[in-house]
Design a protein around this motif. Structure first.
Motif, mmCIF file in Angstrom:
data_model
loop_
_atom_site.group_PDB
_atom_site.id
_atom_site.type_symbol
_atom_site.label_atom_id
_atom_site.label_comp_id
_atom_site.label_asym_id
_atom_site.label_seq_id
_atom_site.Cartn_x
_atom_site.Cartn_y
_atom_site.Cartn_z
ATOM 1 N N PRO A 197 8.664 17.780 -57.447
ATOM 2 C CA PRO A 197 7.438 16.972 -57.496
ATOM 3 C C PRO A 197 7.675 15.502 -57.175
ATOM 4 C CG PRO A 197 8.137 17.567 -59.711
ATOM 5 C CD PRO A 197 8.972 18.366 -58.772
ATOM 6 N N GLY A 198 8.845 14.973 -57.528
ATOM 7 C CA GLY A 198 9.115 13.559 -57.257
ATOM 8 C C GLY A 198 9.093 13.254 -55.772
ATOM 9 N N GLU A 199 9.754 14.089 -54.992
ATOM 10 C CA GLU A 199 9.779 13.863 -53.543
ATOM 11 C C GLU A 199 8.407 14.087 -52.933
ATOM 12 O OE1 GLU A 199 12.020 15.710 -49.627
ATOM 13 O OE2 GLU A 199 13.177 15.407 -51.465
ATOM 14 N N ALA A 200 7.684 15.099 -53.416
ATOM 15 C CA ALA A 200 6.324 15.339 -52.916
ATOM 16 C C ALA A 200 5.428 14.125 -53.165
ATOM 17 C CB ALA A 200 5.737 16.583 -53.578
ATOM 18 N N LEU A 201 5.570 13.525 -54.336
ATOM 19 C CA LEU A 201 4.778 12.334 -54.660
ATOM 20 C C LEU A 201 5.137 11.168 -53.742
ATOM 21 C CD1 LEU A 201 4.747 12.426 -58.562
ATOM 22 C CD2 LEU A 201 2.745 12.543 -57.063
ATOM 23 N N ALA A 228 1.846 18.115 -57.329
ATOM 24 C CA ALA A 228 3.088 17.557 -57.882
ATOM 25 C C ALA A 228 2.882 17.050 -59.306
ATOM 26 C CB ALA A 228 3.594 16.431 -56.982
ATOM 27 N N LEU A 229 1.765 16.379 -59.547
ATOM 28 C CA LEU A 229 1.487 15.860 -60.890
ATOM 29 C C LEU A 229 1.305 16.997 -61.885
ATOM 30 C CD1 LEU A 229 -0.931 12.979 -59.856
ATOM 31 C CD2 LEU A 229 1.275 12.681 -61.018
ATOM 32 N N ALA A 230 0.708 18.107 -61.443
ATOM 33 C CA ALA A 230 0.551 19.259 -62.337
ATOM 34 C C ALA A 230 1.916 19.819 -62.719
ATOM 35 C CB ALA A 230 -0.298 20.332 -61.658
ATOM 36 N N GLN A 231 2.825 19.878 -61.749
ATOM 37 C CA GLN A 231 4.179 20.350 -62.047
ATOM 38 C C GLN A 231 4.871 19.430 -63.056
ATOM 39 O OE1 GLN A 231 6.471 20.889 -58.472
ATOM 40 N NE2 GLN A 231 5.452 22.803 -57.935
ATOM 41 N N ALA A 232 4.549 18.142 -62.967
ATOM 42 C CA ALA A 232 5.153 17.170 -63.884
ATOM 43 C C ALA A 232 4.439 17.128 -65.238
ATOM 44 C CB ALA A 232 5.132 15.777 -63.246
ATOM 45 N N GLY A 233 3.350 17.911 -65.385
ATOM 46 C CA GLY A 233 2.642 17.982 -66.655
ATOM 47 C C GLY A 233 1.609 16.897 -66.871
ATOM 48 N N ASP A 234 1.270 16.147 -65.817
ATOM 49 C CA ASP A 234 0.289 15.067 -65.948
ATOM 50 C C ASP A 234 -1.099 15.630 -65.641
ATOM 51 O OD1 ASP A 234 -1.260 12.764 -65.799
ATOM 52 O OD2 ASP A 234 0.346 11.569 -64.907
ATOM 53 N N ARG A 235 -1.728 16.218 -66.652
ATOM 54 C CA ARG A 235 -2.983 16.948 -66.466
ATOM 55 C C ARG A 235 -4.097 16.069 -65.918
ATOM 56 N NH1 ARG A 235 -7.822 18.048 -68.828
ATOM 57 N NH2 ARG A 235 -8.546 20.229 -68.662
ATOM 58 N N ARG A 236 -4.319 14.930 -66.562
ATOM 59 C CA ARG A 236 -5.472 14.104 -66.186
ATOM 60 C C ARG A 236 -5.394 13.651 -64.736
ATOM 61 N NH1 ARG A 236 -6.416 8.997 -65.478
ATOM 62 N NH2 ARG A 236 -4.353 8.363 -66.207
ATOM 63 N N LEU A 280 -0.738 24.069 -64.986
ATOM 64 C CA LEU A 280 -1.001 23.362 -66.240
ATOM 65 C C LEU A 280 -1.130 24.306 -67.430
ATOM 66 C CD1 LEU A 280 -3.600 20.758 -64.906
ATOM 67 C CD2 LEU A 280 -1.270 20.263 -65.687
ATOM 68 N N GLY A 281 -1.013 25.615 -67.190
ATOM 69 C CA GLY A 281 -1.109 26.589 -68.268
ATOM 70 C C GLY A 281 -2.533 26.964 -68.637
ATOM 71 N N GLU A 282 -3.503 26.573 -67.813
ATOM 72 C CA GLU A 282 -4.910 26.879 -68.089
ATOM 73 C C GLU A 282 -5.299 28.126 -67.291
ATOM 74 O OE1 GLU A 282 -7.403 23.408 -67.870
ATOM 75 O OE2 GLU A 282 -5.766 22.104 -68.529
ATOM 76 N N ASP A 283 -4.759 29.268 -67.720
ATOM 77 C CA ASP A 283 -4.833 30.505 -66.950
ATOM 78 C C ASP A 283 -6.264 31.008 -66.777
ATOM 79 O OD1 ASP A 283 -1.965 30.427 -67.185
ATOM 80 O OD2 ASP A 283 -2.231 31.234 -69.207
ATOM 81 N N LYS A 284 -7.035 31.002 -67.856
ATOM 82 C CA LYS A 284 -8.400 31.525 -67.769
ATOM 83 C C LYS A 284 -9.261 30.678 -66.841
ATOM 84 C CE LYS A 284 -8.382 33.890 -72.230
ATOM 85 N NZ LYS A 284 -8.995 34.003 -73.575
#
Length: 374
Positions: A197-201, A228-236, A280-284
Protein backbone atom coordinates in the motif's frame (compact mmCIF):
# COMPACT_ATOMS: atom_id res chain seq x y z
CA UNK A 1 29.82 -1.03 -29.99
CA UNK A 2 32.65 -3.01 -28.35
CA UNK A 3 33.93 0.10 -26.54
CA UNK A 4 30.45 0.76 -25.17
CA UNK A 5 30.18 -2.79 -23.77
CA UNK A 6 33.65 -2.64 -22.23
CA UNK A 7 32.83 0.65 -20.50
CA UNK A 8 29.55 -0.72 -19.12
CA UNK A 9 31.37 -3.74 -17.68
CA UNK A 10 33.97 -1.45 -16.11
CA UNK A 11 31.30 0.76 -14.55
CA UNK A 12 29.46 -2.28 -13.18
CA UNK A 13 32.68 -3.37 -11.47
CA UNK A 14 33.37 0.14 -10.15
CA UNK A 15 29.87 0.43 -8.69
CA UNK A 16 30.06 -3.05 -7.15
CA UNK A 17 26.94 -4.31 -8.88
CA UNK A 18 26.11 -7.13 -11.28
CA UNK A 19 24.62 -7.09 -14.74
CA UNK A 20 21.57 -9.08 -13.56
CA UNK A 21 20.93 -6.74 -10.61
CA UNK A 22 21.25 -3.73 -12.89
CA UNK A 23 18.86 -5.19 -15.45
CA UNK A 24 16.26 -5.83 -12.77
CA UNK A 25 16.69 -2.36 -11.28
CA UNK A 26 16.03 -0.81 -14.70
CA UNK A 27 13.16 -3.15 -15.59
CA UNK A 28 14.97 -4.89 -18.49
CA UNK A 29 15.41 -8.53 -19.37
CA UNK A 30 18.90 -9.61 -18.13
CA UNK A 31 19.40 -11.65 -21.31
CA UNK A 32 18.81 -8.54 -23.42
CA UNK A 33 21.33 -6.52 -21.38
CA UNK A 34 23.88 -9.35 -21.73
CA UNK A 35 23.48 -9.33 -25.52
CA UNK A 36 24.00 -5.57 -25.57
CA UNK A 37 27.13 -5.65 -23.38
CA UNK A 38 28.60 -8.49 -25.43
CA UNK A 39 28.04 -6.61 -28.69
CA UNK A 40 25.45 -9.03 -30.05
CA UNK A 41 22.58 -6.53 -30.12
CA UNK A 42 22.29 -2.77 -30.55
CA UNK A 43 21.01 -1.06 -27.38
CA UNK A 44 18.00 1.21 -27.56
CA UNK A 45 18.47 4.87 -26.76
CA UNK A 46 16.25 4.52 -23.69
CA UNK A 47 18.41 1.66 -22.35
CA UNK A 48 21.59 3.69 -22.86
CA UNK A 49 20.06 6.66 -21.03
CA UNK A 50 18.87 4.45 -18.19
CA UNK A 51 22.30 2.85 -17.83
CA UNK A 52 23.98 6.26 -17.92
CA UNK A 53 21.79 7.48 -15.06
CA UNK A 54 21.94 4.28 -13.02
CA UNK A 55 25.73 3.90 -13.27
CA UNK A 56 26.32 7.65 -12.80
CA UNK A 57 28.33 7.88 -16.04
CA UNK A 58 27.60 11.61 -16.55
CA UNK A 59 26.71 11.20 -20.23
CA UNK A 60 29.75 9.08 -21.11
CA UNK A 61 27.70 6.03 -22.15
CA UNK A 62 25.36 8.15 -24.23
CA UNK A 63 28.34 9.69 -26.04
CA UNK A 64 29.91 6.28 -26.71
CA UNK A 65 26.62 4.95 -28.03
CA UNK A 66 26.10 7.96 -30.30
CA UNK A 67 29.63 7.81 -31.71
CA UNK A 68 29.47 4.07 -32.38
CA UNK A 69 26.03 4.05 -33.92
CA UNK A 70 25.65 4.10 -37.66
CA UNK A 71 22.71 6.29 -38.59
CA UNK A 72 20.42 4.11 -40.70
CA UNK A 73 19.39 5.32 -44.14
CA UNK A 74 15.63 5.14 -44.44
CA UNK A 75 13.71 5.15 -47.67
CA UNK A 76 10.22 6.42 -48.33
CA UNK A 77 9.09 2.80 -48.59
CA UNK A 78 10.45 2.12 -45.09
CA UNK A 79 8.57 5.11 -43.71
CA UNK A 80 5.35 3.84 -45.26
CA UNK A 81 6.07 0.38 -43.85
CA UNK A 82 6.54 1.88 -40.38
CA UNK A 83 3.13 3.55 -40.62
CA UNK A 84 1.65 0.18 -41.48
CA UNK A 85 3.45 -1.41 -38.54
CA UNK A 86 1.99 1.17 -36.16
CA UNK A 87 -1.52 0.49 -37.45
CA UNK A 88 -0.90 -3.25 -37.03
CA UNK A 89 0.30 -2.78 -33.44
CA UNK A 90 -2.79 -0.74 -32.58
CA UNK A 91 -5.03 -3.42 -34.11
CA UNK A 92 -3.16 -6.12 -32.18
CA UNK A 93 -3.93 -4.32 -28.91
CA UNK A 94 -7.67 -4.33 -29.65
CA UNK A 95 -7.60 -8.01 -30.63
CA UNK A 96 -5.66 -9.03 -27.51
CA UNK A 97 -8.03 -7.15 -25.21
CA UNK A 98 -11.08 -8.71 -26.84
CA UNK A 99 -9.58 -12.18 -26.34
CA UNK A 100 -8.58 -11.34 -22.75
CA UNK A 101 -12.08 -10.21 -21.81
CA UNK A 102 -13.48 -13.53 -23.02
CA UNK A 103 -10.83 -16.03 -22.00
CA UNK A 104 -8.48 -14.40 -19.46
CA UNK A 105 -4.89 -13.25 -19.43
CA UNK A 106 -3.20 -16.65 -19.11
CA UNK A 107 -4.58 -17.67 -22.50
CA UNK A 108 -3.37 -14.53 -24.28
CA UNK A 109 -0.24 -13.33 -22.46
CA UNK A 110 2.31 -15.36 -24.51
CA UNK A 111 1.03 -13.87 -27.79
CA UNK A 112 1.12 -10.35 -26.35
CA UNK A 113 4.69 -10.76 -25.09
CA UNK A 114 5.79 -12.16 -28.45
CA UNK A 115 4.26 -9.21 -30.32
CA UNK A 116 5.76 -6.69 -27.88
CA UNK A 117 9.26 -8.19 -28.04
CA UNK A 118 9.20 -8.30 -31.85
CA UNK A 119 8.21 -4.64 -32.02
CA UNK A 120 10.83 -3.76 -29.40
CA UNK A 121 13.57 -5.48 -31.42
CA UNK A 122 12.74 -3.30 -34.40
CA UNK A 123 13.28 -0.24 -32.23
CA UNK A 124 16.49 -1.60 -30.75
CA UNK A 125 18.12 -2.23 -34.14
CA UNK A 126 17.27 1.28 -35.41
CA UNK A 127 14.93 0.06 -38.14
CA UNK A 128 12.26 2.72 -37.49
CA UNK A 129 12.57 5.97 -39.50
CA UNK A 130 12.87 9.16 -37.45
CA UNK A 131 9.63 10.51 -38.90
CA UNK A 132 7.69 7.55 -37.50
CA UNK A 133 9.71 7.03 -34.33
CA UNK A 134 7.48 8.86 -31.84
CA UNK A 135 4.35 7.10 -33.08
CA UNK A 136 6.10 3.74 -33.08
CA UNK A 137 7.43 4.28 -29.54
CA UNK A 138 3.92 5.13 -28.37
CA UNK A 139 2.43 2.05 -30.04
CA UNK A 140 5.06 -0.23 -28.51
CA UNK A 141 4.50 1.41 -25.11
CA UNK A 142 0.82 0.52 -25.36
CA UNK A 143 1.62 -3.03 -26.42
CA UNK A 144 4.03 -3.37 -23.47
CA UNK A 145 1.31 -2.12 -21.13
CA UNK A 146 -1.18 -4.65 -22.52
CA UNK A 147 1.41 -7.41 -22.17
CA UNK A 148 1.95 -6.29 -18.57
CA UNK A 149 -1.76 -6.45 -17.82
CA UNK A 150 -2.12 -9.91 -19.36
CA UNK A 151 0.96 -11.18 -17.49
CA UNK A 152 -0.55 -9.77 -14.29
CA UNK A 153 -3.80 -11.67 -14.85
CA UNK A 154 -1.74 -14.75 -15.69
CA UNK A 155 -0.02 -14.55 -12.30
CA UNK A 156 3.39 -13.60 -13.75
CA UNK A 157 3.87 -10.64 -11.44
CA UNK A 158 7.60 -10.03 -11.85
CA UNK A 159 7.38 -10.16 -15.66
CA UNK A 160 4.28 -7.96 -15.49
CA UNK A 161 6.10 -5.31 -13.47
CA UNK A 162 8.98 -5.27 -15.96
CA UNK A 163 6.51 -4.74 -18.80
CA UNK A 164 4.80 -1.84 -17.00
CA UNK A 165 8.16 -0.20 -16.28
CA UNK A 166 9.20 -0.61 -19.90
CA UNK A 167 5.88 0.84 -21.05
CA UNK A 168 6.42 3.87 -18.83
CA UNK A 169 9.94 4.39 -20.19
CA UNK A 170 8.85 4.03 -23.83
CA UNK A 171 5.91 6.39 -23.33
CA UNK A 172 8.17 8.98 -21.73
CA UNK A 173 10.58 8.85 -24.69
CA UNK A 174 7.64 9.11 -27.08
CA UNK A 175 6.29 12.15 -25.24
CA UNK A 176 3.04 10.24 -24.73
CA UNK A 177 1.87 11.49 -21.34
CA UNK A 178 -1.48 9.62 -21.33
CA UNK A 179 0.37 6.32 -21.78
CA UNK A 180 2.80 7.34 -19.00
CA UNK A 181 -0.20 7.84 -16.71
CA UNK A 182 -1.61 4.46 -17.74
CA UNK A 183 1.63 2.63 -16.91
CA UNK A 184 1.82 4.35 -13.51
CA UNK A 185 -1.79 3.43 -12.78
CA UNK A 186 -1.07 -0.21 -13.63
CA UNK A 187 1.95 -0.22 -11.31
CA UNK A 188 -0.23 1.14 -8.49
CA UNK A 189 -2.84 -1.53 -9.25
CA UNK A 190 -0.18 -4.23 -9.01
CA UNK A 191 1.10 -2.78 -5.72
CA UNK A 192 -2.39 -2.98 -4.22
CA UNK A 193 -2.75 -6.58 -5.38
CA UNK A 194 0.67 -7.50 -3.94
CA UNK A 195 0.03 -5.84 -0.57
CA UNK A 196 2.34 -2.84 -1.04
CA UNK A 197 0.00 0.00 0.00
CA UNK A 198 2.85 2.44 0.67
CA UNK A 199 4.15 2.29 -2.88
CA UNK A 200 0.63 2.42 -4.31
CA UNK A 201 -0.01 5.59 -2.32
CA UNK A 202 3.21 7.19 -3.54
CA UNK A 203 2.32 6.52 -7.19
CA UNK A 204 -1.24 7.78 -6.74
CA UNK A 205 0.03 10.92 -5.01
CA UNK A 206 2.51 11.51 -7.81
CA UNK A 207 -0.28 11.32 -10.37
CA UNK A 208 -2.51 13.65 -8.36
CA UNK A 209 0.31 16.18 -7.94
CA UNK A 210 0.79 16.63 -11.69
CA UNK A 211 -0.81 19.70 -13.28
CA UNK A 212 -3.92 19.38 -15.44
CA UNK A 213 -4.42 15.67 -14.95
CA UNK A 214 -7.61 14.61 -16.80
CA UNK A 215 -10.66 13.75 -14.66
CA UNK A 216 -10.66 10.00 -15.40
CA UNK A 217 -6.96 9.70 -14.50
CA UNK A 218 -7.64 11.60 -11.26
CA UNK A 219 -10.54 9.23 -10.57
CA UNK A 220 -8.31 6.17 -10.99
CA UNK A 221 -5.64 7.65 -8.73
CA UNK A 222 -8.29 8.12 -6.04
CA UNK A 223 -9.39 4.51 -6.47
CA UNK A 224 -5.80 3.29 -5.99
CA UNK A 225 -5.46 5.52 -2.93
CA UNK A 226 -8.69 4.15 -1.50
CA UNK A 227 -7.63 0.54 -2.00
CA UNK A 228 -4.22 1.20 -0.44
CA UNK A 229 -5.69 3.07 2.54
CA UNK A 230 -8.13 0.21 3.16
CA UNK A 231 -5.21 -2.22 3.26
CA UNK A 232 -3.55 0.07 5.79
CA UNK A 233 -6.73 0.06 7.92
CA UNK A 234 -7.59 3.74 7.39
CA UNK A 235 -11.35 3.30 7.02
CA UNK A 236 -12.46 6.93 6.88
CA UNK A 237 -9.98 8.09 4.26
CA UNK A 238 -10.38 4.92 2.20
CA UNK A 239 -14.16 5.40 1.96
CA UNK A 240 -13.71 9.12 1.29
CA UNK A 241 -11.46 8.38 -1.69
CA UNK A 242 -13.94 5.91 -3.18
CA UNK A 243 -16.79 8.37 -2.60
CA UNK A 244 -14.78 11.01 -4.45
CA UNK A 245 -14.19 8.59 -7.31
CA UNK A 246 -17.90 7.83 -7.44
CA UNK A 247 -18.69 11.55 -7.69
CA UNK A 248 -16.11 11.92 -10.46
CA UNK A 249 -17.70 9.07 -12.37
CA UNK A 250 -20.93 11.04 -12.54
CA UNK A 251 -19.22 13.74 -14.60
CA UNK A 252 -19.28 13.38 -18.37
CA UNK A 253 -16.19 12.18 -20.22
CA UNK A 254 -13.84 15.15 -20.58
CA UNK A 255 -12.14 15.85 -23.95
CA UNK A 256 -8.81 15.61 -22.10
CA UNK A 257 -9.49 12.07 -20.86
CA UNK A 258 -7.20 9.52 -22.55
CA UNK A 259 -8.76 7.02 -24.93
CA UNK A 260 -7.61 4.11 -22.75
CA UNK A 261 -9.93 5.28 -19.95
CA UNK A 262 -12.95 3.74 -21.72
CA UNK A 263 -13.13 0.97 -19.09
CA UNK A 264 -13.49 3.40 -16.16
CA UNK A 265 -17.20 2.94 -15.58
CA UNK A 266 -19.82 2.05 -12.97
CA UNK A 267 -18.76 -1.61 -13.04
CA UNK A 268 -15.15 -0.69 -12.22
CA UNK A 269 -15.97 1.67 -9.35
CA UNK A 270 -18.62 -0.62 -7.85
CA UNK A 271 -16.17 -3.51 -7.80
CA UNK A 272 -13.53 -1.41 -6.05
CA UNK A 273 -16.09 -0.23 -3.49
CA UNK A 274 -16.82 -3.87 -2.69
CA UNK A 275 -13.12 -4.74 -2.44
CA UNK A 276 -12.47 -1.80 -0.09
CA UNK A 277 -15.30 -2.88 2.21
CA UNK A 278 -14.01 -6.45 2.13
CA UNK A 279 -10.48 -5.29 3.03
CA UNK A 280 -11.94 -3.30 5.93
CA UNK A 281 -13.70 -6.40 7.27
CA UNK A 282 -17.19 -5.10 6.43
CA UNK A 283 -18.23 -8.30 4.67
CA UNK A 284 -22.01 -7.86 4.70
CA UNK A 285 -21.69 -4.36 3.23
CA UNK A 286 -19.33 -5.68 0.56
CA UNK A 287 -21.76 -8.34 -0.68
CA UNK A 288 -24.29 -6.09 -2.51
CA UNK A 289 -21.46 -4.10 -4.11
CA UNK A 290 -19.79 -7.23 -5.47
CA UNK A 291 -23.14 -8.69 -6.53
CA UNK A 292 -23.80 -5.53 -8.55
CA UNK A 293 -20.29 -5.59 -10.06
CA UNK A 294 -20.82 -9.21 -11.13
CA UNK A 295 -24.18 -8.32 -12.64
CA UNK A 296 -22.69 -5.40 -14.63
CA UNK A 297 -19.70 -7.43 -15.78
CA UNK A 298 -21.84 -10.37 -16.89
CA UNK A 299 -23.98 -8.06 -19.02
CA UNK A 300 -21.02 -7.64 -21.42
CA UNK A 301 -19.24 -11.02 -21.21
CA UNK A 302 -21.45 -13.51 -19.32
CA UNK A 303 -18.75 -16.19 -19.36
CA UNK A 304 -15.72 -13.90 -19.43
CA UNK A 305 -12.81 -12.95 -17.22
CA UNK A 306 -14.71 -10.24 -15.33
CA UNK A 307 -17.49 -12.65 -14.39
CA UNK A 308 -14.94 -15.10 -12.96
CA UNK A 309 -13.11 -12.36 -11.07
CA UNK A 310 -16.21 -10.96 -9.37
CA UNK A 311 -17.64 -14.43 -8.71
CA UNK A 312 -14.48 -15.33 -6.78
CA UNK A 313 -14.52 -11.97 -4.95
CA UNK A 314 -18.17 -12.54 -4.07
CA UNK A 315 -17.38 -16.02 -2.79
CA UNK A 316 -14.80 -14.47 -0.43
CA UNK A 317 -17.41 -12.03 0.86
CA UNK A 318 -20.06 -14.73 1.29
CA UNK A 319 -17.62 -16.93 3.20
CA UNK A 320 -16.61 -14.08 5.51
CA UNK A 321 -20.29 -13.23 6.07
CA UNK A 322 -21.14 -16.92 6.75
CA UNK A 323 -23.63 -17.02 3.88
CA UNK A 324 -23.08 -20.75 3.32
CA UNK A 325 -25.87 -21.49 0.83
CA UNK A 326 -24.76 -18.55 -1.29
CA UNK A 327 -21.22 -19.96 -1.17
CA UNK A 328 -22.45 -23.24 -2.62
CA UNK A 329 -24.37 -21.57 -5.45
CA UNK A 330 -21.42 -19.32 -6.29
CA UNK A 331 -19.01 -22.27 -6.33
CA UNK A 332 -21.23 -24.04 -8.85
CA UNK A 333 -21.16 -21.02 -11.17
CA UNK A 334 -17.40 -20.67 -10.75
CA UNK A 335 -16.97 -24.29 -11.81
CA UNK A 336 -18.49 -23.64 -15.23
CA UNK A 337 -16.63 -20.33 -15.69
CA UNK A 338 -13.25 -21.87 -14.90
CA UNK A 339 -13.66 -24.26 -17.83
CA UNK A 340 -13.30 -21.41 -20.33
CA UNK A 341 -11.49 -18.59 -18.50
CA UNK A 342 -7.76 -18.90 -17.80
CA UNK A 343 -7.05 -16.26 -15.15
CA UNK A 344 -4.37 -17.38 -12.73
CA UNK A 345 -5.00 -14.28 -10.61
CA UNK A 346 -8.58 -15.40 -9.96
CA UNK A 347 -7.58 -19.05 -9.56
CA UNK A 348 -5.04 -18.16 -6.84
CA UNK A 349 -7.62 -16.15 -4.97
CA UNK A 350 -10.11 -19.00 -5.32
CA UNK A 351 -7.62 -21.53 -3.94
CA UNK A 352 -6.88 -19.24 -0.98
CA UNK A 353 -10.59 -18.76 -0.26
CA UNK A 354 -11.31 -22.47 -0.50
CA UNK A 355 -8.48 -23.33 1.89
CA UNK A 356 -9.81 -20.81 4.40
CA UNK A 357 -13.36 -22.19 4.07
CA UNK A 358 -12.22 -25.80 4.56
CA UNK A 359 -10.57 -24.85 7.87
CA UNK A 360 -13.49 -22.92 9.32
CA UNK A 361 -15.10 -24.84 12.18
CA UNK A 362 -18.32 -22.83 11.84
CA UNK A 363 -18.81 -23.86 8.20
CA UNK A 364 -21.35 -26.69 7.68
CA UNK A 365 -19.84 -30.13 7.18
CA UNK A 366 -21.56 -30.60 3.81
CA UNK A 367 -19.96 -27.38 2.54
CA UNK A 368 -16.48 -28.24 3.81
CA UNK A 369 -16.78 -31.61 2.05
CA UNK A 370 -17.88 -29.92 -1.18
CA UNK A 371 -15.01 -27.45 -0.92
CA UNK A 372 -12.52 -30.28 -0.55
CA UNK A 373 -13.95 -31.92 -3.69
CA UNK A 374 -13.61 -28.64 -5.61
Amino acid sequence: MAEFGCRVRALLAERGTSMRRTARALGYDPAYLARVINGKQQPSEQLVGALDDHLRADGELMSLWASGRRPPVHTAEQATSADGDIAHLRASVAHLLEHDNRYGGAAVAPAAVQAWRAAQRKLDCGAVPDRARAGYLSAVAELAEIAGWLLFDAGEEEASRRAFLESHLLARHAGDRPMEWFALDMLAMQDVHSGRPGEALRIADELLSRPRIPPRVTLLARVRRGRALAQAGDRRRALDELAGARVGLGDSIDPRDPVWAWWVNDNEITGHEGEVLLALGEDKAAVPKLQRALELSSAHFPDGRGSLYYSVALLSAYASARAWRECEATLISIGSLSETVESERSRRRLRSTLRAMSRRPDAPGWLREYVRDV
